[in-house]
Design an enzyme around this catalytic site. Structure first.
Site, PDB file in Angstrom:
ATOM      1  N   SER A  95     -83.026  33.662  16.289  1.00 31.76           N
ATOM      2  CA  SER A  95     -83.588  35.000  16.074  1.00 31.76           C
ATOM      3  C   SER A  95     -83.595  35.345  14.597  1.00 31.76           C
ATOM      4  O   SER A  95     -82.797  34.835  13.809  1.00 31.76           O
ATOM      5  CB  SER A  95     -82.768  36.053  16.803  1.00 31.76           C
ATOM      6  OG  SER A  95     -82.790  35.815  18.179  1.00 31.76           O
TER       7      SER A  95
HETATM    8  N1  SAH Z   1     -78.592  32.098  19.853  1.00 27.99           N
HETATM    9  C1  SAH Z   1     -79.311  30.944  19.372  1.00 27.99           C
HETATM   10  C2  SAH Z   1     -80.814  31.002  19.576  1.00 27.99           C
HETATM   11  C3  SAH Z   1     -81.221  31.253  20.944  1.00 27.99           C
HETATM   12  S1  SAH Z   1     -82.763  30.582  21.431  1.00 27.99           S
HETATM   13  C4  SAH Z   1     -79.025  30.679  17.897  1.00 27.99           C
HETATM   14  O1  SAH Z   1     -78.310  31.449  17.273  1.00 27.99           O
HETATM   15  O2  SAH Z   1     -79.533  29.677  17.392  1.00 27.99           O
HETATM   16  C5  SAH Z   1     -82.428  30.652  23.146  1.00 27.99           C
HETATM   17  C6  SAH Z   1     -81.582  29.506  23.634  1.00 27.99           C
HETATM   18  O3  SAH Z   1     -81.273  29.773  24.990  1.00 27.99           O
HETATM   19  C7  SAH Z   1     -82.331  28.181  23.603  1.00 27.99           C
HETATM   20  O4  SAH Z   1     -81.584  27.232  22.940  1.00 27.99           O
HETATM   21  C8  SAH Z   1     -82.492  27.845  25.085  1.00 27.99           C
HETATM   22  O5  SAH Z   1     -82.471  26.472  25.355  1.00 27.99           O
HETATM   23  C9  SAH Z   1     -81.288  28.545  25.687  1.00 27.99           C
HETATM   24  N2  SAH Z   1     -81.395  28.832  27.123  1.00 27.99           N
HETATM   25  C10 SAH Z   1     -82.509  29.156  27.820  1.00 27.99           C
HETATM   26  N3  SAH Z   1     -82.187  29.334  29.128  1.00 27.99           N
HETATM   27  C11 SAH Z   1     -80.839  29.114  29.237  1.00 27.99           C
HETATM   28  C12 SAH Z   1     -79.914  29.147  30.318  1.00 27.99           C
HETATM   29  N4  SAH Z   1     -80.307  29.416  31.565  1.00 27.99           N
HETATM   30  N5  SAH Z   1     -78.619  28.875  30.068  1.00 27.99           N
HETATM   31  C13 SAH Z   1     -78.196  28.576  28.807  1.00 27.99           C
HETATM   32  N6  SAH Z   1     -79.026  28.519  27.745  1.00 27.99           N
HETATM   33  C14 SAH Z   1     -80.328  28.795  27.951  1.00 27.99           C
END
Ligand code: SAH
Length: 243
Positions: A95
């Site tokens: 983000s």
């Molecule tokens: N917080 C992260 C960015 C988030 S992007 C940072 O600081 O870099 C969203 C992330 O959520 C992605 O890596 C995606 O693979 C993960 N995601 C999506 N669905 C998910 C789920 N059901 N359980 C765990 N992670 C998930």
């Protein structure tokens, strides 16, 4: 002056110049490696975070400390402090710095809370949390992102616990949590996350269809009752589910 003396003087002068140039190059590069990024980070905090109204000192200090450029691939490092989300591979993004700080501020962390993050991604948000509180758990569904983030966090923030599973179910083994932060958007608030939120706990979660009209919610649990308040309109990658 003899020819021999002239040669010795010329060689000495050239050597001294070469040493000076080598020092200049060394120090310029060193400046970009540490000081350069640090300056960009300070500007980011000033312009994107403080000026837009983030007030929590813990959040501001954490955003100043975490080296965001260490959480992206080589080709993104120069963009790490820009005012936008950054690609981290496999269609996912970290983000925008402001959104990271806004979500972290909404958690009202004082330093002794146990926090669960759903959506580890690069590990950046987990690092920001780990600067404020020691008890951080983070869950990632994509194995390749999990492996990369785990390695990074082990080196930089070894106290953070990382797991590779579907975060829709939270992390039962360590529940309940004082705080939960979800960084991918489901189309409803997962009941397992509400169940794993402790009494007086706070959860920050984006909810809505992929790509548009998602709302960031603050969910509090007070005397068993669940209260939701809207924080902002946002755009997150979707929370995916294991098949
Ligand atoms: N917080 C992260 C960015 C988030 S992007 C940072 O600081 O870099 C969203 C992330 O959520 C992605 O890596 C995606 O693979 C993960 N995601 C999506 N669905 C998910 C789920 N059901 N359980 C765990 N992670 C998930």
């Amino acid at each position: 002056m003899s020819r021999r003396k002239k040669i010795i003087i010329s060689v000495t002068v050239i050597t001294v110049f070469a040493i000076i140039i080598a020092f200049v190059i060394f120090y310029t590069n060193r400046d970009m490696d540490s000081g350069g990024y640090e300056k960009l980070r300070e500007k980011m905090v000033e312009n994107q975070i403080i000026k837009r109204g983030i007030r929590d000192r813990n959040v501001i200090e954490a955003m100043k400390k975490v080296p965001r450029h260490e959480f992206v691939d080589e080709d993104q490092k120069n963009h790490a402090y820009e005012d936008r989300p950054l690609p981290i591979g496999l269609g996912q993004t970290i983000s925008q710095p402001y959104i990271v700080s806004l979500m972290t501020e909404q958690l009202q962390l004082e330093g002794d809370e146990k926090v669960l993050e759903v959506g580890t991604g690069s590990g950046y948000q987990a690092a920001v949390l780990a600067e404020i509180t020691e008890d951080v758990y983070t869950v990632e569904i994509i194995p390749d992102l999990y492996k990369k983030a785990r390695k990074r966090l082990e080196e930089m923030y070894p106290g953070v616990m990382v797991s590779n599973h579907d975060g829709y179910y939270g992390w039962e083994d360590y529940a309940p949590f004082d705080r939960i932060i979800v960084t991918a958007a489901p189309d409803h608030i997962p009941q397992p996350l509400i169940n794993q939120l402790d009494e007086n706990g706070i959860m920050v979660i984006p909810v809505g269809p992929p790509g548009w009209s998602q709302v960031l919610w603050k969910v509090t649990r007070i005397e068993g009752e669940v209260i939701t308040e809207k924080i902002a309109d946002v755009a997150f990658v979707p929370l995916t589910r294991e098949d």
